[in-house]
Design a protein around this motif. Structure first.
Motif: not given
Length: 356
Positions: A272-291
């Motif tokens: 599914t993710l390989a079908s996402v051919r568009v730009p993706v910007g993702y903010v990562v939180s280094s101490r994320d308690e959920i993800i």
């Protein structure tokens, strides 16, 4: 951490994200001693009293932000439902002189409400759809809409299924809400050039929709769950109780076991993710308690055109609100004007129209 302590911890983070200072929060939290509906010292009653005071003082946006905290994390009891209604009402008072419109759409499964800016049938602009996560209402993000309109977009702020005024139920097919919105906005925006600012769980919906709908030209998110959050039994015990409780309410599941069975249908796999051919910007939180961190690794391996920005923070990076918003706006502009990371997009399947 017990329920009330969790509420107070989350409130400090979400208040900061709405521009409520730590000092203002600290003046309210000691007056809250419980979360019992109807109790004068309860979570919803104390925040509502603070919001009422600001509304009477002619400060509707400040009142709206306190009502949003009063209904946090969801409007599942009478006091919170009243706060939810007042959150919408006070934002409605504030937005009228600021170029923000209101749109209510009938969906086969319920009602979807939006705040809008820049929609115009005669001068259709590229579209930005803004949506928060499972605990944040559209009123928290809608003040951004005039800025987006000034940057040349048509902009719409809406909510996830079950959140705020959205009466749909959250489920594995909730990503279809995005194609539904594009279908309904086609006459007032250039929906074939849509960019999605989908925060947290809305980012999951946006990635799933982008795999199927070529009208979505980019996705920008903060702490979106992808796979491990939904399916990894080792991670689940770490998930905050408020998150679990809110997901159970939005999905309509009877208990946590039923919720976890349902969530097995949510993960986005490599295909599914390989079908996402568009730009993706993702903010990562280094101490994320959920993800879990594994979700970022999966995105890095599977997405053809992804760019990450990391902050040393908890879920949603609330302590870095200014830099985070600046990075997201920059990511949107980069995608709009053709500077997204990775190779050029390839043709995608035809649009999927939302149905019952």
């Amino acid at each position: 951490m017990d329920h009330l302590d969790e509420l107070k911890a989350f409130a400090r983070l979400h208040a900061r994200g709405q521009g409520i200072t730590e000092r203002q929060v600290a003046a309210v939290l000691p007056r809250i001693t419980n979360d019992e509906p109807g109790h004068p010292a309860s979570w919803a009653r104390v925040w509502t009293a603070e919001a009422d005071r600001l509304a009477r003082a002619g400060r509707p946006l400040d009142a709206c932000r306190r009502y949003a905290l009063a209904r946090f994390p969801h409007h599942g009891d009478t006091d919170r439902a009243r706060a939810q209604a007042n959150c919408v009402r006070t934002f409605d008072d504030w937005r009228r002189r600021r170029g923000i419109g209101r749109l209510v759409l009938d969906h086969p499964d319920g009602t979807v409400a939006c705040w809008t800016a820049g929609l115009d049938a005669r001068r259709r602009r590229p579209l930005v759809v803004v949506s928060g996560g499972i605990v944040s209402v559209k009123e928290q993000w809608a003040p951004l809409l005039p800025k987006l309109a000034r940057l040349g977009w048509a902009a719409v702020a809406t909510e996830m299924p079950g959140v705020g005024e959205n009466t749909l139920r959250y489920g594995p097919d909730s990503w279809r809400l995005l194609p539904f919105l594009l279908d309904r906005l086609a006459g007032r925006a250039r929906v074939e050039r849509t960019h999605v600012l989908g925060l947290s769980f809305s980012g999951h919906l946006a990635l799933r929709a982008a795999a199927h709908d070529p009208r979505i030209r980019s996705v920008h998110t903060v702490g979106a769950p992808v796979a491990g959050f939904f399916s990894d039994p080792r991670w689940w015990p770490r998930v905050p109780g408020i998150t679990v409780e809110t997901l159970r309410r939005l999905t309509g599941t009877a208990d946590e076991d039923a919720l976890r069975r349902l969530l097995q249908d949510f993960p986005l796999g490599p295909d599914t993710l390989a079908s996402v051919r568009v730009p993706v910007g993702y903010v990562v939180s280094s101490r994320d308690e959920i993800i879990p961190a594994g979700d970022q690794r999966l995105l890095a391996a599977a997405l053809p055109r992804v760019r990450f920005k990391e902050f040393d923070d908890v879920h949603g990076s609330p302590a870095h609100l200014g830099p985070m918003r600046g990075w997201l706006i920059g990511s949107l502009l980069r995608a709009r004007f053709g500077g997204g990371p990775g190779p050029a997009p390839v043709p995608a399947p035809p649009p999927v129209t939302a149905g019952p």
